[in-house]
Design a protein around this motif. Sequence first.
Motif, PDB file in Angstrom:
ATOM      1  N   ARG A 131       0.831  -1.212   0.000  1.00 63.66           N
ATOM      2  CA  ARG A 131       0.000   0.000   0.000  1.00 63.66           C
ATOM      3  C   ARG A 131       0.859   1.253   0.000  1.00 63.66           C
ATOM      4  O   ARG A 131       0.539   2.250  -0.684  1.00 63.66           O
ATOM      5  CB  ARG A 131      -0.936  -0.020   1.208  1.00 63.66           C
ATOM      6  CG  ARG A 131      -2.025   1.060   1.124  1.00 63.66           C
ATOM      7  CD  ARG A 131      -3.005   0.962   2.262  1.00 63.66           C
ATOM      8  NE  ARG A 131      -2.441   1.402   3.525  1.00 63.66           N
ATOM      9  CZ  ARG A 131      -2.253   0.646   4.589  1.00 63.66           C
ATOM     10  NH1 ARG A 131      -2.559  -0.644   4.537  1.00 63.66           N
ATOM     11  NH2 ARG A 131      -1.753   1.140   5.687  1.00 63.66           N
ATOM     12  N   GLU A 135       1.261   4.260  -2.995  1.00 63.61           N
ATOM     13  CA  GLU A 135       1.208   5.704  -2.813  1.00 63.61           C
ATOM     14  C   GLU A 135       2.314   6.416  -3.586  1.00 63.61           C
ATOM     15  O   GLU A 135       2.167   7.607  -3.913  1.00 63.61           O
ATOM     16  CB  GLU A 135       1.306   6.040  -1.323  1.00 63.61           C
ATOM     17  CG  GLU A 135       0.174   5.471  -0.468  1.00 63.61           C
ATOM     18  CD  GLU A 135      -1.173   6.066  -0.826  1.00 63.61           C
ATOM     19  OE1 GLU A 135      -1.214   7.161  -1.401  1.00 63.61           O
ATOM     20  OE2 GLU A 135      -2.197   5.410  -0.526  1.00 63.61           O
ATOM     21  N   LEU A 143      -1.869  -2.025  -5.515  1.00 62.19           N
ATOM     22  CA  LEU A 143      -2.911  -1.867  -4.517  1.00 62.19           C
ATOM     23  C   LEU A 143      -3.805  -3.109  -4.452  1.00 62.19           C
ATOM     24  O   LEU A 143      -4.228  -3.522  -3.363  1.00 62.19           O
ATOM     25  CB  LEU A 143      -3.753  -0.632  -4.842  1.00 62.19           C
ATOM     26  CG  LEU A 143      -4.854  -0.275  -3.839  1.00 62.19           C
ATOM     27  CD1 LEU A 143      -4.268  -0.076  -2.449  1.00 62.19           C
ATOM     28  CD2 LEU A 143      -5.610   0.961  -4.295  1.00 62.19           C
ATOM     29  N   ALA A 146      -2.040  -5.608  -2.448  1.00 61.68           N
ATOM     30  CA  ALA A 146      -2.075  -5.238  -1.033  1.00 61.68           C
ATOM     31  C   ALA A 146      -3.399  -5.649  -0.397  1.00 61.68           C
ATOM     32  O   ALA A 146      -3.426  -6.168   0.735  1.00 61.68           O
ATOM     33  CB  ALA A 146      -1.855  -3.739  -0.888  1.00 61.68           C
ATOM     34  N   ALA A 174      -6.996  -0.461   3.201  1.00 64.06           N
ATOM     35  CA  ALA A 174      -6.641  -0.800   1.816  1.00 64.06           C
ATOM     36  C   ALA A 174      -7.885  -0.867   0.923  1.00 64.06           C
ATOM     37  O   ALA A 174      -7.866  -0.420  -0.236  1.00 64.06           O
ATOM     38  CB  ALA A 174      -5.894  -2.136   1.801  1.00 64.06           C
ATOM     39  N   ARG A 177      -9.019   2.617   0.078  1.00 64.43           N
ATOM     40  CA  ARG A 177      -8.157   3.211  -0.967  1.00 64.43           C
ATOM     41  C   ARG A 177      -8.476   2.628  -2.335  1.00 64.43           C
ATOM     42  O   ARG A 177      -8.473   3.343  -3.351  1.00 64.43           O
ATOM     43  CB  ARG A 177      -6.704   2.949  -0.606  1.00 64.43           C
ATOM     44  CG  ARG A 177      -5.706   3.781  -1.376  1.00 64.43           C
ATOM     45  CD  ARG A 177      -5.872   5.234  -1.052  1.00 64.43           C
ATOM     46  NE  ARG A 177      -4.824   6.033  -1.678  1.00 64.43           N
ATOM     47  CZ  ARG A 177      -5.013   7.241  -2.191  1.00 64.43           C
ATOM     48  NH1 ARG A 177      -6.228   7.795  -2.157  1.00 64.43           N
ATOM     49  NH2 ARG A 177      -4.023   7.914  -2.711  1.00 64.43           N
TER      50      ARG A 177
END
Length: 338
Positions: A131, A135, A143, A146, A174, A177
């Motif tokens: 994660r 970014e 992602l 993750a 997660a 996001r």
Amino acid sequence: MVNRWLAALGARSKRPTPPRAEHDDPLPEPQHELLRAADLFDRYQRTGDLDVLTDAVTLFLGVRSTIPTDHPNRIALLSNLVDGLTRLFDRTAQLPVLTEAVQVGRDALAATPTGHPGRATPLNNLGITLRRLFERTRELSVLTEAVQSGRDAVATTPTNHPKQAMYLSNLAVALERLFEWTGELSVLTEAVQSGRNAVAAAARAELDRVREETTAAIAQLRADAEQARRDVEAERDRVLAEQARVEMAAARADADARGRRRGSCRRAGPPGREHPRSGRRSSRPPRRGRPAPVPRPTARPPTVAPPRTGPVLSGCVPSSTRCAPTTGPSLTSCAGRP
């Protein structure tokens, strides 16, 4: 690549790798280097020195390349290396360090068997590292990996595990996001459910913690009460023993005093019977018999006043004095004094 970057960072800091101390035990080289790296990492946690952290990560990377695949400490080595690389990325913000941390996390997961009770830990660490890599790179595949690591970590964790709330919370972050990038409602629903489960797990963990602390406190109170009871009994026994000792000493002193008095009476010759032959005085009391009669006091004869030839004055006459007959003229009374 990360090795070259670490070498360059070490060259800039001009701090060589700390040599082996003379008093160190003769351990195998990989195990010795692993212990040195762990000591340096602990020192960094206490001091926050970046150079110490760089030396620790360098030693961890060197041990990873030399330690056997089936070594029992390989999983711990890789987990510590992921932690060290993540901390080094936080201090330097160098993307190669974070990329190396992701790769080491994958190696740690591959080294952990499927049914291993600690497999959730490398899964959770890998999900967090991925994660953070997302970014920086904004790659959706990172992602997605993750999120999958977080799901696997939650799935392999028992219901009453103390870290279940943490794993669920990381999965919820997660998923949130991922929803921001994909907009899928199912992802958001799963994130909400994961958050609720995290709250429930945290409540259970807190309840279990309070229950364990209460049980431990009760056990400690019982142990303290038992120890206090033993102390009271020991003090009571001590007081009784001291009282008995004092009473024995007093009785012994009383017996000694009686013996001294008896001996002094023998030396002084106490009154007693005199032996008719030897003439010695016996300390035994006389035989009991009929008591001797006590003589009565004899009556005192009355005092007779001599006759007077002269006149006698009037007055009181003592009761013990009788008037004698006179040859002279008759008088009114007799005097008790001459």
